[in-house]
Every structure is written in structure tokens, then in C-alpha cells.
Design a protein around this motif. Structure first.
Motif, short mmCIF file in Angstrom:
data_model
loop_
_atom_site.label_atom_id
_atom_site.label_comp_id
_atom_site.label_asym_id
_atom_site.label_seq_id
_atom_site.Cartn_x
_atom_site.Cartn_y
_atom_site.Cartn_z
N ASN A 1 -2.04 1.49 9.71
CA ASN A 1 -3.64 1.10 9.09
C ASN A 1 -3.38 0.06 7.95
O ASN A 1 -4.37 -0.29 7.53
N ARG A 2 -2.09 0.05 7.29
CA ARG A 2 -2.16 -0.41 5.84
C ARG A 2 -2.34 -1.92 6.11
O ARG A 2 -1.83 -2.44 7.14
N ALA A 3 -2.97 -2.58 5.07
CA ALA A 3 -3.15 -4.12 5.25
C ALA A 3 -1.95 -4.94 5.33
O ALA A 3 -1.85 -5.98 6.03
N THR A 4 -0.91 -4.45 4.56
CA THR A 4 0.40 -5.35 4.30
C THR A 4 1.38 -4.78 5.26
O THR A 4 1.68 -3.54 4.98
N ALA A 5 1.80 -5.43 6.09
CA ALA A 5 2.96 -5.06 7.01
C ALA A 5 2.78 -3.95 7.79
O ALA A 5 3.75 -2.76 7.55
#
Length: 202
Positions: A164-168
Motif C-alpha cells: 500500500n505504500r505510495a512509492t514503489a
């Protein structure tokens, strides 16, 4: 001439074991990119600022035996969501990947972000319960006092953060070969991976 094998997947799916074996089989260099984040996490635990720690990372930092502890794994997952930390480590990884003689990199975003043009992309996965059991046995074998339920909760928490992280975020590349190791022995999983890489090289 470079030949890049990108192997991604969640924690304890077997990608590290498979990556080392594939690298050894073909004579490629191997980089466990998770160790980069663990090394930064270890420096943060010791009091360093995350971005500064990432920018100052040295290959020697990856040889620290303490990088495999649960506390460092947790810190690694936390610093991995910081965009400036990720940016600082991307160049390190791409430089390694481009070396002559071939390279195997394993991590969470090799095929999607670090080396989207890799010659081979594998996404190694397994059920959360299967991965938790493997990690539980590994930790128990090292004398770590924990329970299966605790390890399973940790695996699920890390999965949620990684996905769920925004980056990668942790997702298979569109052209990755999926390898589910839930019902495979290590030898069977390694053989399957080697077969994929051999086909791409022929």
C-alpha cells in the motif's frame, strides 16, 4: 555484457534462496537489495538520520550479521517508505545491475522500478501462513523467543505496508513470471527459476 535477473516478492517467499542459487548457477553477481534497507534501518536504530544514512551507505555495511534481526527488519520496512531514502539507494542498485557478467537482484521493486528493462523478471510468492511458518522456523532455529501467531501478524503487517505504500508498492511487473513456492521444496523452486532464466538466455 550485462544480463539482469530481477526477482521480487514478499518477505519469506524464498526469493533470497532462489536468487543466490540462480546467481551461483549462472556465475552472476548477486545483490539482496533488502539488505540495503536493513543496513539503513540499522544505522537509524543506532541514531542516524534515515536519508543521510542511505546516502552514505557503503557495500561493507551489508556484511553486518545483525541485519537479520526482527528489529532491523521492522526499521528497514519503515525507512523504505521514505522517498528520499529510496532515491538514494536506486543509483546503488542500478549501478550493480549494469555490471558486466550478469547480475541477480532480489527485492520488492526490482522489476517495476529499479530495472524495468531486466532480461528476466520473476515474482516469487507464497501464502502468508506458509511464509510465516518458514520465518518462524528460521527464528526459532536461531534461538529467538517468538510465536507463530506473532510472526504471522508481522508478515501480514509488512505485506500491507509494502503493498500500500505510495512509492514503489510491491506488485508484480506486468511481464514477470509468477512463481508460487507454497507447495514447492527449495530445490523445486530453484529448478523452476533456473529454467526460466535459461530459456531467456537461449
Amino acid at each position: 555484457m550485462s544480463f539482469i535477473v530481477a526477482i521480487d516478492g514478499p518477505a519469506a517467499a524464498g526469493k533470497g534462496t532462489i536468487s543466490k542459487a540462480v546467481a551461483a548457477h549462472f556465475g552472476f553477481a548477486h545483490l539482496d537489495t533488502g539488505l540495503l534497507y536493513r543496513a539503513v534501518g540499522a544505522k537509524v536504530i543506532a541514531g542516524a538520520e534515515p536519508v543521510a544514512a542511505a546516502r552514505a551507505l557503503d557495500p561493507v555495511d551489508l556484511e553486518n550479521d545483525s541485519l537479520r534481526t526482527a528489529a532491523v527488519a521492522q526499521a528497514a520496512s519503515e525507512v523504505a517508505v521514505i522517498p528520499d531514502v529510496r532515491a538514494a539507494l536506486v543509483a546503488f542498485q542500478r549501478s550493480f545491475a549494469g555490471r558486466d557478467g550478469g547480475a541477480v537482484l532480489d527485492g520488492r521493486d526490482i522489476g517495476t522500478v529499479i530495472c524495468p528493462a531486466a532480461d528476466v523478471k520473476l515474482f516469487v510468492t507464497a501464502s502468508p501462513e506458509c511464509r510465516a511458518e518458514r520465518r518462524f522456523q528460521e527464528l526459532s532455529g536461531k534461538g529467538t523467543d517468538t510465536t507463530f501467531e506473532t510472526v504471522l501478524a508481522d508478515v501480514k503487517e509488512r505485506d500491507a505496508r509494502d503493498h500500500n505504500r505510495a512509492t514503489a508498492p510491491l506488485v508484480p511487473a506486468d511481464d514477470a513470471v509468477l512463481l508460487d513456492t507454497s507447495e514447492l521444496t527449495a530445490a523445486q523452486a530453484i529448478a523452476a527459476a533456473i529454467k526460466v532464466v535459461a530459456a531467456a538466455r537461449s
